[in-house]
Enzyme design. Structure first.
Site, PDB file in Angstrom:
ATOM      1  N   ASP A  21       0.846  -1.198   0.000  1.00 47.48           N
ATOM      2  CA  ASP A  21       0.000   0.000   0.000  1.00 47.48           C
ATOM      3  C   ASP A  21       0.879   1.245   0.000  1.00 47.48           C
ATOM      4  OD1 ASP A  21      -1.909   1.936   0.381  1.00 47.48           O
ATOM      5  OD2 ASP A  21      -2.128   1.544   2.538  1.00 47.48           O
ATOM      6  N   ASN A  23      -0.276   4.541  -0.210  1.00 40.97           N
ATOM      7  CA  ASN A  23      -0.852   5.818   0.255  1.00 40.97           C
ATOM      8  C   ASN A  23      -1.580   5.717   1.594  1.00 40.97           C
ATOM      9  OD1 ASN A  23      -3.002   4.325  -0.568  1.00 40.97           O
ATOM     10  ND2 ASN A  23      -3.903   5.888  -1.900  1.00 40.97           N
ATOM     11  N   ASP A  25      -4.049   3.937   2.756  1.00 41.26           N
ATOM     12  CA  ASP A  25      -5.488   3.680   2.925  1.00 41.26           C
ATOM     13  C   ASP A  25      -5.759   2.215   3.305  1.00 41.26           C
ATOM     14  OD1 ASP A  25      -5.037   2.357   0.569  1.00 41.26           O
ATOM     15  OD2 ASP A  25      -6.576   3.420  -0.602  1.00 41.26           O
ATOM     16  N   ASP A  29      -1.843  -1.263  -3.853  1.00 44.29           N
ATOM     17  CA  ASP A  29      -2.181  -0.518  -5.069  1.00 44.29           C
ATOM     18  C   ASP A  29      -1.059  -0.630  -6.103  1.00 44.29           C
ATOM     19  OD1 ASP A  29      -0.239   1.373  -4.062  1.00 44.29           O
ATOM     20  OD2 ASP A  29      -1.819   2.089  -2.715  1.00 44.29           O
ATOM     21  N   ASP A  98      -5.861 -10.827 -15.044  1.00 45.10           N
ATOM     22  CA  ASP A  98      -6.839 -11.848 -14.727  1.00 45.10           C
ATOM     23  C   ASP A  98      -8.053 -11.608 -15.626  1.00 45.10           C
ATOM     24  OD1 ASP A  98      -8.339 -13.816 -13.196  1.00 45.10           O
ATOM     25  OD2 ASP A  98      -6.954 -13.373 -11.562  1.00 45.10           O
ATOM     26  N   ASP A 202     -10.089 -17.058 -15.620  1.00 43.39           N
ATOM     27  CA  ASP A 202     -10.829 -17.445 -14.423  1.00 43.39           C
ATOM     28  C   ASP A 202     -12.036 -18.338 -14.728  1.00 43.39           C
ATOM     29  OD1 ASP A 202     -11.325 -16.664 -11.464  1.00 43.39           O
ATOM     30  OD2 ASP A 202     -13.267 -16.249 -12.361  1.00 43.39           O
ATOM     31  N   GLU A 260      -7.699 -21.513 -15.438  1.00 41.88           N
ATOM     32  CA  GLU A 260      -8.163 -22.142 -14.194  1.00 41.88           C
ATOM     33  C   GLU A 260      -9.176 -23.211 -14.604  1.00 41.88           C
ATOM     34  OE1 GLU A 260     -10.078 -21.038  -9.858  1.00 41.88           O
ATOM     35  OE2 GLU A 260     -10.985 -20.213 -11.648  1.00 41.88           O
ATOM     36  N   HIS A 333      -4.442 -17.464  -4.393  1.00 38.33           N
ATOM     37  CA  HIS A 333      -5.314 -16.625  -3.548  1.00 38.33           C
ATOM     38  C   HIS A 333      -6.571 -17.353  -3.097  1.00 38.33           C
ATOM     39  CE1 HIS A 333      -7.099 -16.534  -7.465  1.00 38.33           C
ATOM     40  NE2 HIS A 333      -8.191 -15.992  -6.957  1.00 38.33           N
ATOM     41  N   ASP A 334      -6.804 -18.556  -3.574  1.00 35.46           N
ATOM     42  CA  ASP A 334      -7.993 -19.327  -3.188  1.00 35.46           C
ATOM     43  C   ASP A 334      -7.651 -20.449  -2.215  1.00 35.46           C
ATOM     44  OD1 ASP A 334      -9.728 -17.906  -4.824  1.00 35.46           O
ATOM     45  OD2 ASP A 334      -9.347 -19.213  -6.543  1.00 35.46           O
TER      46      ASP A 334
HETATM   47  C1  GLC Z   1     -11.953 -18.231  -9.362  1.00 32.99           C
HETATM   48  C2  GLC Z   1     -11.123 -17.273  -8.551  1.00 32.99           C
HETATM   49  C3  GLC Z   1     -11.799 -17.053  -7.236  1.00 32.99           C
HETATM   50  C4  GLC Z   1     -13.153 -16.446  -7.494  1.00 32.99           C
HETATM   51  C5  GLC Z   1     -13.960 -17.294  -8.488  1.00 32.99           C
HETATM   52  C6  GLC Z   1     -15.112 -16.507  -9.032  1.00 32.99           C
HETATM   53  O1  GLC Z   1     -12.027 -19.480  -8.792  1.00 32.99           O
HETATM   54  O2  GLC Z   1      -9.823 -17.764  -8.417  1.00 32.99           O
HETATM   55  O3  GLC Z   1     -11.056 -16.210  -6.377  1.00 32.99           O
HETATM   56  O4  GLC Z   1     -13.859 -16.356  -6.287  1.00 32.99           O
HETATM   57  O5  GLC Z   1     -13.209 -17.689  -9.600  1.00 32.99           O
HETATM   58  O6  GLC Z   1     -14.653 -15.516  -9.900  1.00 32.99           O
HETATM   59 CA    CA Z   2      -3.536   2.137  -1.234  1.00 34.34          CA
END
Ligand code: GLC
Ligand code: CA
Length: 560
Positions: A21, A23, A25, A29, A98, A202, A260, A333-334
Site C-alpha cells: 500500500d 498511500n 489507505d 495498489d 486476470d 478465471d 483455471e 489466492h484461493d
Molecule cells: C476463481 C477465482 C476465485 C473467485 C472465483 C469466481 O475461482 O480464483 O477467487 O472467487 O473464480 O470468480
Molecule cells: Ca492504497
C-alpha cells in the site's frame, strides 16, 4: 515440442489488495507494486500475474468486475497501469491480467441495463430464465452456497431468474450469444493493446450450460447439487467458444494464457493445453480438487504428503504424455498456505517452506509462486469469524454452525481451509502492519510478522527467500535450462513421506534428481551413480553414492 517465448520462465502471482500500500489507505495498489518491482527482479521473476485490478464492488474481491476497461480507484489509474507496464518491461518482466468473463458484477452497466429492460440487447448477455413450477429453474448450488438462481432486480414479482454460479452479485455471462462474445474479444484486445503479455483465465469451465436447465441428482441434504457438476456434462461445447477467443485475440498477439481448469483428464489436457490447445498452460489444481471433492469445509480431509505428491506426479505424467506444459503451484489466492496445508506439523516452518520450494521449482512446466510463498508464509491464526473477509468463509461458517458445530470449531475450520490465509497482507518488515501499510490494513496481519518478513530474510543466507532466489537462478543456469524446461519427468518412489523425482534430458543424457524428506526419521538413499550437489537445504550429506537427508532436508543433484 515447439518452443515458445514463455517456456522456461518463472511466474509470480500478486494479489494487489494485499501486496503493498503506497498511500496509507490500507489497500495495496499499483504504485505499491511498482515500488516492489526491483524486489521481484532480484527474486528472478519473469512473468507477473495480477489478480483483478478492475473497478469492482469487491463482493468477491475484484472477481466481480463492474468495468472491464479501467482500473479500480483504490488501486490507481490507467496512467499508473501504463507506468507499471513500462517499469516492468524495463526489468524484463511480462505482466498478465486476470480475465474474469464467466461472470461480471451486478454493478456492471450491462447488467443494470439488462434489468431495466428485459428486451434490451444487454438482457441477452445474461441468462434470464423462467422458473419451473413456481420454483427456480433447477437445483444447482452456487460455488459460494445457496441456489445459482436469483430473481432479477426490479422484477421480483415475476417468474423469471438470472443465473450466477458464484455470488449473486456475479451474474453469469451468456457465451451462447455472439454479441456477448464480441464484447469479450473487445475487452481482451483493449489490454493486449496496452502491452499485457496474456491472461490468467478465471473459472472458464462454467461458461458452458445445458440450456434446458435440468435438475441434477442432489449431492447433499439441501436437495441441491454443486454447479460444477453441470460443467462436466456440457464440456464438449466449450471448444467453439475457446477456439474463437484464442483465434480472435490470443494467437495474433502470441499471448501466454493460463487457465483455471478443474478436473483435467487425459482427453481434456490435449484439448485445453496441448500443442493446439485453447490455452498455453493450465494450473495444477489437483491437490485442492482432491480436498474439495467434498462439498463443505467440515468434510475436507487432510492430505498426507504421499497423497499430495501423488496428485502432483499424476499431473506431471498426464501433461508430459500430451506434450503439454503444466503450471505447477503450491498455493494461490484461493488456497491456504502450502506449508500449513501439505506438510506435517513439524515442518510448518522455514525449513518446510524451503523443502516445498525445492520440490516445486524443478517440476516440468512453468511454476507460479504466490506472494509470500517465497518467505514461507504460513496460515494466519484467525481467532473469530469477524477477522475474516471472504464471503466463502462466512458461508461455510454459517453452514457449519447450522450443522451443529460450536463457534470455535467453525472458526477453526475456516482458519484451516479459508482463502483469507492467502489474502492477509504481504510481510515486508517488522514495522507496524509488517510494512504493508501505514494505515489500517483491510485484512488482519499474520501473527508472526515481527520475525517472518522480507527484511529479516534479505540478509540471512539460509532464509526461504534466499533459497527461492537460488532455486530460480538455478533454473536459469544455462547448463541446466534445457533439462529443467524440456527434460523428461520421472517419478522416483522411495518411501512414504519422501518426495522425489528425476528430470532427464534424453538428448544430452543429463540427469537431475530432486529429493526431499518430510519424515522425522533421517533417510538414507543409495544413488545409482556418483553425483554433484547443485543445491541443498537442511541436513544433507553426500558420501560417495550414499545420500543422507535429515528431517526437512532437500536436495537437487546432478548425476555424473
Ligand atoms: C476463481 C477465482 C476465485 C473467485 C472465483 C469466481 O475461482 O480464483 O477467487 O472467487 O473464480 O470468480
Ligand atoms: Ca492504497
Amino acid at each position: 515440442m515447439e518452443q515458445k517465448w514463455w517456456h522456461g520462465k518463472t511466474a509470480y502471482q500478486i494479489y494487489p489488495k494485499s501486496f503493498c500500500d503506497s498511500n496509507g489507505d490500507g489497500i495495496g495498489d499499483l504504485p505499491g507494486i511498482i515500488s516492489k518491482l526491483d524486489y521481484l527482479k532480484a527474486l528472478g521473476i519473469d512473468i507477473l500475474w495480477l489478480s483483478p485490478i478492475y473497478p469492482s464492488p469487491f463482493v468477491d474481491q475484484g472477481y466481480d468486475i463492474s468495468d472491464y476497461e479501467n482500473i479500480d480507484p483504490s488501486f490507481g489509474t490507467l496512467e499508473d497501469f501504463d507506468r507499471l507496464m513500462k517499469e516492468a518491461k524495463a526489468r524484463g518482466i511480462d505482466v498478465i491480467m486476470d480475465l474474469v468473463v464467466n461472470h461480471c458484477s451486478s454493478e456492471h452497466k450491462w447488467f443494470k441495463k439488462a434489468c431495466a429492460d428485459l428486451n434490451s440487447e444487454e438482457a441477452g448477455y445474461f441468462y434470464f430464465i423462467k422458473g419451473k413450477d413456481g420454483k427456480v429453474p433447477n437445483n444447482l448450488r452456487s460455488y459460494f452456497g445457496g441456489s445459482v438462481w436469483e430473481k432479477i432486480p426490479g422484477h421480483e414479482n415475476e417468474d423469471i431468474y438470472y443465473s450466477h454460479y458464484f455470488a449473486k452479485e456475479q451474474p453469469d455471462l451468456n457465451w451462447y450469444n455472439p454479441k456477448l462474445r464480441e464484447q469479450v474479444y473487445k475487452l481482451v484486445t483493449f489490454w493486449l493493446d496496452k502491452g499485457v503479455a496474456g491472461f490468467r483465465v478465471d473459472a472458464i469451465l462454467s461458461i458452458v450450460k445445458d440450456l434446458s436447465f435440468p435438475d441434477l441428482p442432489p449431492d447433499d441434504s439441501d436437495g441441491m447439487t454443486h454447479a460444477a457438476k453441470m460443467n462436466a456434462r456440457n464440456l464438449s461445447q466449450i471448444g467453439k467458444f475457446l477456439n474463437e477467443l484464442k483465434d480472435r485475440t490470443f494467437t495474433p498477439h502470441d499471448s501466454f494464457t493460463v487457465g483455471e481448469v478443474l478436473t483435467v483428464t487425459k482427453e481434456s489436457v490435449t484439448e485445453f493445453a496441448g500443442p493446439q490447445g485453447y490455452f498455453s498452460t493450465l494450473f495444477d489444481l489437483s491437490p485442492r480438487e482432491l480436498i474439495e471433492a467434498h462439498p463443505h469445509y467440515r468434510e475436507y480431509p487432510n492430505l498426507t504428503v504421499d497423497e499430495f505428491v501423488g496428485c502432483v506426479f499424476n499431473t506431471q505424467e498426464l501433461y508430459q504424455k500430451a506434450d503439454a506444459f503444466v503450471a505447477p503451484i503450491i498455493e494461490n489466492h484461493d488456497e491456504p498456505r502450502g506449508v500449513s496445508y501439505y506438510l506435517p506439523e513439524h515442518l510448518h516452518n522455514a525449513q518446510g517452506a524451503k523443502l516445498l520450494g525445492t520440490f516445486l521449482m524443478f517440476l516440468r512446466g512453468i511454476p507460479f509462486i504466490y506472494q509470500g510463498q517465497e518467505i514461507g508464509m504460513t496460515n494466519t491464526d484467525f481467532k473469530s469469524i469477524d477477522e475474516f473477509n471472504d464471503l466463502f468463509a462466512k458461508d461455510e461458517y454459517q453452514t457449519s454452525i447450522a450443522c451443529g458445530l460450536s463457534e470455535q470449531e467453525a472458526v477453526a475450520l475456516c482458519a484451516r481451509h479459508g482463502r483469507d490465509n492467502a489474502r492477509t497482507p504481504m510481510l515486508w518488515s517488522d514495522e507496524p502492519n509488517a510494512g504493508f501499510t501505514t494505515g489500517k490494513p483491510w485484512l488482519r496481519v499474520h501473527q508472526d510478522y515481527q520475525t517472518l518478513n522480507v527484511k529479516a530474510q534479505e540478509n540471512d543466507p539460509l532464509s526461504p527467500l534466499n533459497h527461492y532466489r537460488k532455486l530460480i537462478a538455478l533454473r536459469k543456469e544455462p547448463s541446466l535450462h534445457e533439462t529443467v524446461t524440456y527434460g523428461r519427468f520421472e517419478r522416483n518412489t522411495i518411501a512414504s513421506g519422501v518426495m522425489s523425482y528425476w528430470r532427464i534430458n534424453d538428448k544430452t543424457g543429463q540427469k537431475l534428481l530432486v529429493i526431499a524428506n518430510t519424515n522425522k526419521e533421517p533417510l538414507t538413499y543409495q544413488l545409482p551413480q556418483a553425483a554433484t550437489e547443485l543445491l541443498t537445504t537442511g541436513e544433507v550429506k553426500l558420501e560417495g553414492t550414499t545420500l543422507t537427508l535429515g528431517c526437512g532436508g532437500a536436495a537437487i543433484l546432478e548425476l555424473k
